[in-house]
Motif scaffolding. Sequence first.
Motif, mmCIF file in Angstrom:
data_model
loop_
_atom_site.group_PDB
_atom_site.id
_atom_site.type_symbol
_atom_site.label_atom_id
_atom_site.label_comp_id
_atom_site.label_asym_id
_atom_site.label_seq_id
_atom_site.Cartn_x
_atom_site.Cartn_y
_atom_site.Cartn_z
ATOM 1 N N LEU A 164 0.326 -1.600 -0.504
ATOM 2 C CA LEU A 164 0.014 -0.248 0.315
ATOM 3 C C LEU A 164 0.494 1.235 -0.239
ATOM 4 C CD1 LEU A 164 -2.536 1.679 0.462
ATOM 5 C CD2 LEU A 164 -2.662 1.117 3.069
ATOM 6 N N ARG A 165 2.035 1.583 0.515
ATOM 7 C CA ARG A 165 2.752 2.533 0.750
ATOM 8 C C ARG A 165 3.945 2.979 0.019
ATOM 9 N NH1 ARG A 165 4.152 4.963 6.172
ATOM 10 N NH2 ARG A 165 6.186 4.483 5.474
ATOM 11 N N ALA A 166 4.315 1.638 -1.334
ATOM 12 C CA ALA A 166 4.776 1.965 -2.374
ATOM 13 C C ALA A 166 4.025 1.714 -3.409
ATOM 14 C CB ALA A 166 5.687 0.837 -1.758
ATOM 15 N N LYS A 167 2.612 1.117 -3.335
ATOM 16 C CA LYS A 167 2.506 1.065 -4.760
ATOM 17 C C LYS A 167 0.977 1.870 -4.656
ATOM 18 C CE LYS A 167 4.991 -2.722 -6.227
ATOM 19 N NZ LYS A 167 5.217 -5.269 -6.471
ATOM 20 N N GLY A 168 0.455 2.263 -3.547
ATOM 21 C CA GLY A 168 -0.790 2.464 -3.787
ATOM 22 C C GLY A 168 -2.328 1.466 -3.694
ATOM 23 N N PRO A 169 -3.208 1.724 -2.704
ATOM 24 C CA PRO A 169 -4.122 0.466 -2.895
ATOM 25 C C PRO A 169 -4.836 -0.110 -4.038
ATOM 26 C CG PRO A 169 -5.293 2.541 -3.278
ATOM 27 C CD PRO A 169 -3.797 3.359 -3.439
ATOM 28 N N ARG A 170 -4.942 -0.098 -5.322
ATOM 29 C CA ARG A 170 -5.070 -1.100 -6.055
ATOM 30 C C ARG A 170 -4.338 -2.324 -6.256
ATOM 31 N NH1 ARG A 170 -8.530 1.516 -10.225
ATOM 32 N NH2 ARG A 170 -8.273 3.391 -9.947
ATOM 33 N N ARG A 171 -2.823 -2.165 -5.653
ATOM 34 C CA ARG A 171 -2.180 -3.365 -5.462
ATOM 35 C C ARG A 171 -2.142 -4.307 -4.527
ATOM 36 N NH1 ARG A 171 2.230 -2.474 -9.421
ATOM 37 N NH2 ARG A 171 2.152 -4.614 -9.189
ATOM 38 N N VAL A 172 -2.728 -3.668 -3.504
ATOM 39 C CA VAL A 172 -3.074 -4.306 -2.302
ATOM 40 C C VAL A 172 -4.585 -5.400 -2.646
ATOM 41 C CG1 VAL A 172 -4.066 -4.510 -0.254
ATOM 42 C CG2 VAL A 172 -3.127 -2.023 -0.546
ATOM 43 N N MET A 173 -4.022 -6.845 -2.891
ATOM 44 C CA MET A 173 -4.342 -8.321 -2.735
ATOM 45 C C MET A 173 -6.065 -7.900 -2.471
ATOM 46 S SD MET A 173 -1.796 -11.354 -2.883
ATOM 47 C CE MET A 173 -1.915 -11.297 -1.052
ATOM 48 N N PRO A 174 -7.156 -8.519 -3.112
ATOM 49 C CA PRO A 174 -8.549 -8.370 -2.621
ATOM 50 C C PRO A 174 -8.770 -9.452 -1.426
ATOM 51 C CG PRO A 174 -8.157 -9.706 -4.993
ATOM 52 C CD PRO A 174 -6.898 -8.764 -5.088
ATOM 53 N N MET A 175 -7.306 -10.705 -0.867
ATOM 54 C CA MET A 175 -7.499 -11.642 -0.568
ATOM 55 C C MET A 175 -6.658 -11.628 1.140
ATOM 56 S SD MET A 175 -9.142 -13.968 -1.141
ATOM 57 C CE MET A 175 -8.707 -15.311 0.000
ATOM 58 N N THR A 176 -6.529 -10.473 0.613
ATOM 59 C CA THR A 176 -5.609 -10.118 1.970
ATOM 60 C C THR A 176 -6.401 -10.150 3.737
ATOM 61 O OG1 THR A 176 -4.284 -8.281 0.356
ATOM 62 C CG2 THR A 176 -4.458 -8.519 2.836
ATOM 63 N N VAL A 177 -7.678 -9.211 3.659
ATOM 64 C CA VAL A 177 -8.441 -9.983 5.004
ATOM 65 C C VAL A 177 -8.192 -11.119 5.341
ATOM 66 C CG1 VAL A 177 -10.055 -9.453 6.003
ATOM 67 C CG2 VAL A 177 -8.918 -7.638 4.554
ATOM 68 N N PRO A 178 -9.119 -12.247 4.172
ATOM 69 C CA PRO A 178 -9.292 -13.577 4.312
ATOM 70 C C PRO A 178 -8.011 -14.489 4.738
ATOM 71 C CG PRO A 178 -10.463 -12.615 2.259
ATOM 72 C CD PRO A 178 -9.759 -11.352 2.531
ATOM 73 N N MET A 179 -7.143 -13.638 4.332
ATOM 74 C CA MET A 179 -5.454 -14.095 4.427
ATOM 75 C C MET A 179 -5.030 -14.249 5.749
ATOM 76 S SD MET A 179 -3.867 -14.112 0.360
ATOM 77 C CE MET A 179 -1.798 -14.929 1.350
ATOM 78 N N LEU A 180 -5.337 -12.571 6.198
ATOM 79 C CA LEU A 180 -4.548 -11.970 7.334
ATOM 80 C C LEU A 180 -5.636 -12.725 8.901
ATOM 81 C CD1 LEU A 180 -6.407 -9.557 9.307
ATOM 82 C CD2 LEU A 180 -4.606 -8.688 6.661
ATOM 83 N N MET A 181 -6.493 -12.895 8.389
ATOM 84 C CA MET A 181 -7.759 -13.188 10.499
ATOM 85 C C MET A 181 -7.202 -14.760 10.673
ATOM 86 S SD MET A 181 -10.959 -14.070 7.315
ATOM 87 C CE MET A 181 -11.400 -15.454 7.127
ATOM 88 N N PRO A 182 -6.990 -13.935 12.360
ATOM 89 C CA PRO A 182 -6.762 -15.191 12.768
ATOM 90 C C PRO A 182 -7.490 -16.524 12.564
ATOM 91 C CG PRO A 182 -6.986 -12.760 14.147
ATOM 92 C CD PRO A 182 -7.470 -13.036 12.639
ATOM 93 N N ASN A 183 -8.785 -16.285 12.430
ATOM 94 C CA ASN A 183 -9.406 -17.800 11.890
ATOM 95 C C ASN A 183 -9.276 -18.257 10.681
ATOM 96 O OD1 ASN A 183 -11.094 -15.565 11.204
ATOM 97 N ND2 ASN A 183 -12.604 -17.168 10.309
#
Length: 411
Positions: free
Chosen positions: A120-139
């Motif tokens: 996000l910091r280097a390339k902007g919001p469009r480059r953040v993977m759509p699966m980020t939240v499902p991958m980072l969530m503890p469950n």
Amino acid sequence: MTKKIVVTGMGATSPLGGNVRDSWNALLAGESGSHTLEHEWVEELELPVKFAAEAKVRPSEVLERPVAKRLDPSAQFALISAMEAWADAGEPDVDPERLGVDFATGIGGVWTLLDAWDTLRAKGPRRVMPMTVPMLMPNAASAAVSMHFHARAFARTVASACASSTESIANAYEHLQLGLADVIIAGGTESAIHPITVASFASMQALSKRNDSPETASRPYSIDRDGFVMGEGAASLVLETEEHALARGARIYAELAGSGVTADSYHITANDPEGGGASRAVTLALAQAGASPDDVTHINAHATSTPVGDIAEYAALRKVFGDRVTQIPVSATKASTGHLLGGTGALEAVFSILAIQDRKAPPTINLTTQDPEIPLRVSGETQALGDGPQLVVSNSFGFGGHNAVAAFRSV
């Protein structure tokens, strides 16, 4: 009526090996999984601790790429260990609505979270993977295991720091007693050897700083211990009622005889120095097992190699076992594996069960001069457990004052 809960399958991927048998054999051989980290970020960020116990077999060597790319490393390890455990249990033919998952992590998808922040910091919001939240969530780990095995009874997650996976095993015991499932995959995972966690643990003086000798850095009970070594990996157990296991002709490794979960309510990072909460967890586990302290034949201790933590655990054990605590064979397996945080209890449960199977308490390596304030029966060599009935206690204690203990009995 209390049901007998048994272990019919085990899986693990650890700093000692990519499966249960390789990990156990390396543990018995006195090997260390700790090594200097070969990542550019170690020197680039000038980290004060330059070593850890990374998993010996990388997930990319086991999982197909399309599967791995949608999972954080912590969930990848979880799935690998669960797959081994399921195969080891004979791939039970069970109604999906009677198959549950009790899984744990201490931190969850820290790599996914912080990689996304960098993107996000280097390339902007469009480059953040759509699966980020499902991958980072503890469950995510519990969900991945559930979906892979079509487990629809439930998929529950515990996050209680370093007590997490032992607490998940305790929950699985209760869920089977309540009849919420016929078979449960229980365990824990962690993949948090990341610059931010290394820096943070080092800042709080929790990590060993023996950069010149990573293999000997974790030294529980040694008078010169200076902190723990970060580890990663996962372990899983397949648990079911004895009735269900016998009906399908399953091999039974051991009985999950009881468990205990308590809280210190003392300090966010430090153990209660008098061991009150920890000793109550051991006592609860023995009571649930219908056992007395005199029945215990082996202890797999939490034993992280921190100066104060090891002493606090000894105080807790002495409350429970009295003078007999110096006669019970104790193993501190984190000396070999490092500390898997939320995955550590599940891995040590596997080691506890194998100790019952092989009648061997694994060695505690790197024991130079034993701290006279911790006069436990611990050895750098394998200790024989004898031929009689075995009852093994496995301890896990975590930041926040979380205590979880599991007791396993020979069958």
